[in-house]
Design an enzyme around this catalytic site. Sequence first.
Site, PDB file in Angstrom:
ATOM      1  N   CYS A  90     -36.918  31.836 -14.463  1.00 49.42           N
ATOM      2  CA  CYS A  90     -36.122  31.253 -15.539  1.00 49.42           C
ATOM      3  C   CYS A  90     -36.693  31.679 -16.882  1.00 49.42           C
ATOM      4  O   CYS A  90     -37.915  31.697 -17.069  1.00 49.42           O
ATOM      5  CB  CYS A  90     -36.135  29.728 -15.423  1.00 49.42           C
ATOM      6  N   HIS A 132     -27.754  28.012 -10.630  1.00 52.18           N
ATOM      7  CA  HIS A 132     -28.946  27.872 -11.479  1.00 52.18           C
ATOM      8  C   HIS A 132     -28.546  27.535 -12.914  1.00 52.18           C
ATOM      9  O   HIS A 132     -29.089  26.602 -13.519  1.00 52.18           O
ATOM     10  CB  HIS A 132     -29.741  29.183 -11.429  1.00 52.18           C
ATOM     11  N   GLU A 133     -27.574  28.268 -13.452  1.00 53.40           N
ATOM     12  CA  GLU A 133     -27.159  28.041 -14.844  1.00 53.40           C
ATOM     13  C   GLU A 133     -26.404  26.720 -15.000  1.00 53.40           C
ATOM     14  O   GLU A 133     -26.581  26.009 -15.993  1.00 53.40           O
ATOM     15  CB  GLU A 133     -26.336  29.217 -15.357  1.00 53.40           C
ATOM     16  N   HIS A 136     -28.695  23.854 -15.406  1.00 52.27           N
ATOM     17  CA  HIS A 136     -29.173  23.659 -16.783  1.00 52.27           C
ATOM     18  C   HIS A 136     -28.254  22.713 -17.553  1.00 52.27           C
ATOM     19  O   HIS A 136     -28.718  21.927 -18.380  1.00 52.27           O
ATOM     20  CB  HIS A 136     -29.263  24.992 -17.534  1.00 52.27           C
TER      21      HIS A 136
END
Length: 155
Positions: A90, A132-133, A136
């Site tokens: 990351c 993953h994004e 966030h």
Amino acid sequence: MAVKKIVQIGHEALKKVSEPVKDVNEVKGLIQDLKDTLATVEGIGLAAPQIAVNKRVVYINFGDGENEYVLINPEVTGVSKETYEDYEGCLSYVMHEGLVERPRAVRIQALNEKGELKVYEAQDLLARCFLHEIDHLEGIMYVDRAKEMYELVEK
């Protein structure tokens, strides 16, 4: 617009659930900031919280001329039962990687830069990147999901 500083693990923006975008025109500058910033680093995805903006916007670019996505208000609408483990890194936690289990395939829907609703089906690396994004945007980092963590050393 501008290259922004990528905030690091522990920053408040990375811990918050991001706000939905009401009008895509309000995030045109933000999208350009994400594009400009990602172009200056070795990474394939960047979410708005990583530049300290808690809006539901993600930019992904594999640099291959084919896999480039602007995702506004993305939602996961389906995942495969099959999962697999792989290492993730990351831009907000440099010099570390972790082993994370994720679904092998995913379906998401999101608005694009033009405000059009798009549905994307992805597998393997692209599916992992989407998830993953999107994490966030929920205030979740991959370290929260990792089974193992490693510190990388420079050669």
